[in-house]
Design a protein around this motif. Structure first.
Motif, PDB file in Angstrom:
ATOM      1  N   LYS A  67       0.824  -1.209   0.000  1.00 23.72           N
ATOM      2  CA  LYS A  67       0.000   0.000   0.000  1.00 23.72           C
ATOM      3  C   LYS A  67       0.862   1.265   0.000  1.00 23.72           C
ATOM      4  N   LEU A  68       1.938   1.259   0.787  1.00 25.64           N
ATOM      5  CA  LEU A  68       2.790   2.443   0.805  1.00 25.64           C
ATOM      6  C   LEU A  68       3.525   2.598  -0.520  1.00 25.64           C
ATOM      7  N   PHE A  69       3.887   1.486  -1.153  1.00 29.51           N
ATOM      8  CA  PHE A  69       4.530   1.578  -2.461  1.00 29.51           C
ATOM      9  C   PHE A  69       3.586   2.192  -3.490  1.00 29.51           C
ATOM     10  N   ALA A  70       2.303   1.871  -3.392  1.00 30.77           N
ATOM     11  CA  ALA A  70       1.328   2.475  -4.306  1.00 30.77           C
ATOM     12  C   ALA A  70       1.192   3.970  -4.071  1.00 30.77           C
ATOM     13  N   THR A  71       1.436   4.408  -2.833  1.00 29.18           N
ATOM     14  CA  THR A  71       1.290   5.821  -2.489  1.00 29.18           C
ATOM     15  C   THR A  71       2.581   6.593  -2.708  1.00 29.18           C
ATOM     16  N   ALA A  72       3.678   6.069  -2.203  1.00 30.70           N
ATOM     17  CA  ALA A  72       4.962   6.773  -2.251  1.00 30.70           C
ATOM     18  C   ALA A  72       6.070   5.797  -2.640  1.00 30.70           C
ATOM     19  N   PRO A  73       6.101   5.362  -3.899  1.00 30.57           N
ATOM     20  CA  PRO A  73       7.119   4.384  -4.317  1.00 30.57           C
ATOM     21  C   PRO A  73       8.541   4.900  -4.167  1.00 30.57           C
ATOM     22  N   SER A  74       8.751   6.180  -4.341  1.00 27.62           N
ATOM     23  CA  SER A  74      10.105   6.729  -4.212  1.00 27.62           C
ATOM     24  C   SER A  74      10.646   6.531  -2.804  1.00 27.62           C
ATOM     25  N   ALA A  75       9.770   6.705  -1.804  1.00 24.53           N
ATOM     26  CA  ALA A  75      10.202   6.547  -0.413  1.00 24.53           C
ATOM     27  C   ALA A  75      10.513   5.096  -0.095  1.00 24.53           C
ATOM     28  N   VAL A  76       9.657   4.177  -0.546  1.00 19.62           N
ATOM     29  CA  VAL A  76       9.863   2.757  -0.244  1.00 19.62           C
ATOM     30  C   VAL A  76      11.135   2.234  -0.910  1.00 19.62           C
ATOM     31  N   VAL A  77      11.290   2.515  -2.206  1.00 23.28           N
ATOM     32  CA  VAL A  77      12.489   2.066  -2.914  1.00 23.28           C
ATOM     33  C   VAL A  77      13.727   2.746  -2.345  1.00 23.28           C
ATOM     34  N   GLY A  78      13.601   4.030  -2.013  1.00 30.63           N
ATOM     35  CA  GLY A  78      14.739   4.741  -1.435  1.00 30.63           C
ATOM     36  C   GLY A  78      15.191   4.134  -0.123  1.00 30.63           C
ATOM     37  N   ALA A  79      14.239   3.823   0.772  1.00 31.64           N
ATOM     38  CA  ALA A  79      14.599   3.218   2.059  1.00 31.64           C
ATOM     39  C   ALA A  79      15.254   1.861   1.859  1.00 31.64           C
ATOM     40  N   PHE A  80      14.731   1.069   0.909  1.00 30.86           N
ATOM     41  CA  PHE A  80      15.304  -0.251   0.648  1.00 30.86           C
ATOM     42  C   PHE A  80      16.741  -0.138   0.116  1.00 30.86           C
ATOM     43  N   VAL A  81      16.973   0.757  -0.837  1.00 27.70           N
ATOM     44  CA  VAL A  81      18.311   0.900  -1.417  1.00 27.70           C
ATOM     45  C   VAL A  81      19.282   1.495  -0.394  1.00 27.70           C
ATOM     46  N   VAL A  82      18.785   2.371   0.480  1.00 28.29           N
ATOM     47  CA  VAL A  82      19.638   2.885   1.558  1.00 28.29           C
ATOM     48  C   VAL A  82      20.163   1.726   2.397  1.00 28.29           C
ATOM     49  N   GLY A  83      19.274   0.778   2.736  1.00 23.25           N
ATOM     50  CA  GLY A  83      19.730  -0.399   3.470  1.00 23.25           C
ATOM     51  C   GLY A  83      20.696  -1.244   2.665  1.00 23.25           C
ATOM     52  N   LEU A  84      20.416  -1.400   1.358  1.00 24.10           N
ATOM     53  CA  LEU A  84      21.302  -2.180   0.493  1.00 24.10           C
ATOM     54  C   LEU A  84      22.711  -1.612   0.463  1.00 24.10           C
TER      55      LEU A  84
END
Length: 440
Positions: free
Chosen positions: A195-212
């Motif tokens: 649901k959050l990816f549908a709303t703010a995909p930039s934030a979700v992908v950004g947080a994931f890549v930050v961890g990566l």
């Protein structure tokens, strides 16, 4: 203001001591494992175990705190971490390190839920900015300076581990001495990645890549430094440079992100991280130790600030009542990246040599920049409306520190005007995707 400080001085002092021990441990562990002949790939697996433990601890923390309260939760968890650190002196196999690091991930996640939740409840809207500044500066300075303590001992003996254990044990004293009433216990957080990816995909992908990216760099940087010919003290100083750069750049970048579409800032930080990663590769090839140190400071000032902007971007979009769930979801995305990233980073070092770590960081950061640029082209957004907060990926309780999260005396989130969603809006200016369900 003085009365507000009185409410947080104990938890600030305790967290500062805790982060001092944690920062020294971040420098000590990989160097100790390397000295014992453990491969870089295995060190990456140990770092991944921390990510698994941390994400697990975030789920268990709220119920544990509700059961025993903030003060007893902090005391019992800090004592457990102290014992785990001492047990590391007897760890002589990869399996033992994986087990101990995973357990420290669980306990530290619970502790950071305690500390973030305590601060969230006590930082009222009247003094929020100043209270949070004091808390975050104290803890970040401790995290920044403590790796330099590696020069006061021998990584092959147990003295430095005993120092880490002592710092964490000392963090119990301010909590035990507090005379203020502990805050109300936190509620559980529902993770809604889809649901959050549908709303703010930039934030979700950004947080994931930050961890990566950030996960392996922080976990393996001391090994990288030694592998390119730096001394142990110089390798530990690279962690100092990372945190110093982050501390210096948080507020200028926050000021900038408050005046533009935050996705431009995320893309710029990701692209800058990729370019500085290449600079680190060139500087290490030239054996320019001073340039390497400054490059790491620049890298920290860029890469370690991306998560804060991702949180601010997501909180601009969702309703105030969804902020707790939103920050918990972003934390889960970050923790997933931290679990996977060290495995890839360590493998890159095994295959390509020490430089493989920053080749991987450059490619992953460039991929994030490209994704954000595509999102900007596809969906136009007005400049940010919410305030910026220096949010570190510690616990879901940090939702109370997020922009537009007004915390009252009871710890409840107050509502503010409806935000605009990132996807197409209807005639009322509201996006269907922004109706994310939160936990009760």
């Amino acid at each position: 203001m003085n009365s507000s400080l009185a409410l947080i001085w104990t938890i600030t002092a305790a967290t500062t001591l805790l982060q001092a021990g944690n920062g020294l441990l971040q420098a000590l562990m990989p160097l100790r494992m390397q000295a014992e002949g453990i491969s870089v790939a295995s060190i990456g697996v140990v770092a991944a175990a921390y990510g698994v433990g941390f994400s697990t601890g975030c789920f268990f923390a709220p119920s544990f705190i509700r059961h025993v309260g903030y003060i007893r939760a902090f005391a019992s968890l800090a004592a457990m971490v102290s014992v785990l650190i001492l047990a590391m002196t007897q760890a002589h196999s990869t399996l033992a390190w994986i087990l101990l690091r995973g357990l420290t991930g669980i306990t530290l996640a619970c502790i950071f839920t305690v500390t973030d939740g305590w601060i969230s409840a006590r930082a009222t809207s009247t003094h929020r900015g100043r209270i949070l500044s004091i808390y975050m500066i104290c803890t970040k300075v401790a995290l920044m300076l403590s790796p330099l303590g590696i020069s006061f001992g021998d990584i092959r003996t147990d003295g430095l581990f005993m120092a880490v254990s002592a710092l964490i044990t000392l963090s119990l004293l301010p909590i035990a001495a507090t005379t203020t009433k502990e805050p109300n216990a936190p509620q559980g957080v529902r993770i809604e990645v889809r649901k959050l990816f549908a709303t703010a995909p930039s934030a979700v992908v950004g947080a994931f890549v930050v961890g990566l990216v950030n996960g392996p760099v922080i976990a393996i940087t001391p090994v990288f430094g030694v592998s390119i010919g730096l001394s142990q003290d110089q390798a530990a100083a690279l962690l100092f440079a990372l945190q110093a750069g982050s501390l210096a750049m948080q507020w200028p970048l926050g000021w900038l992100s408050d005046r533009a579409d935050r996705r431009y800032v995320i893309a710029g930080l990701a692209l800058g991280t990729s370019l500085v990663s290449l600079l680190i590769l060139w500087a290490s090839a030239q054996n320019a130790s001073l340039l390497i140190l400054w490059s790491f400071a620049a890298w920290g000032g860029l890469a370690l600030c991306i998560y804060s902007v991702c949180v601010a971007h997501a909180c601009d979009i969702v309703d105030p009542g969804q902020i707790v769930s939103t920050v918990g979801t972003l934390l889960f995305s970050w923790a997933t990246g931290v679990t996977v990233g060290p495995l890839i980073g360590a493998l890159a070092m095994e295959v390509l040599g020490p430089q493989g770590l920053f080749i991987y960081a450059a490619l992953a950061s460039l991929g994030l920049a490209a994704f954000i640029v595509m999102r900007i082209i596809r969906v136009q957004r007005p400049p940010a409306k919410g305030g910026f907060a220096d949010i570190a990926p510690t616990s879901s309780a940090s939702a109370g520190l997020a922009p537009r999260a007004e915390i009252g005396a009871t710890g409840d989130l107050a509502h503010s005007p409806e935000p605009e969603g990132e996807e197409a809006v209807d005639q009322n200016g509201r996006s269907p995707a922004t109706r994310v369900e939160t936990s009760p």
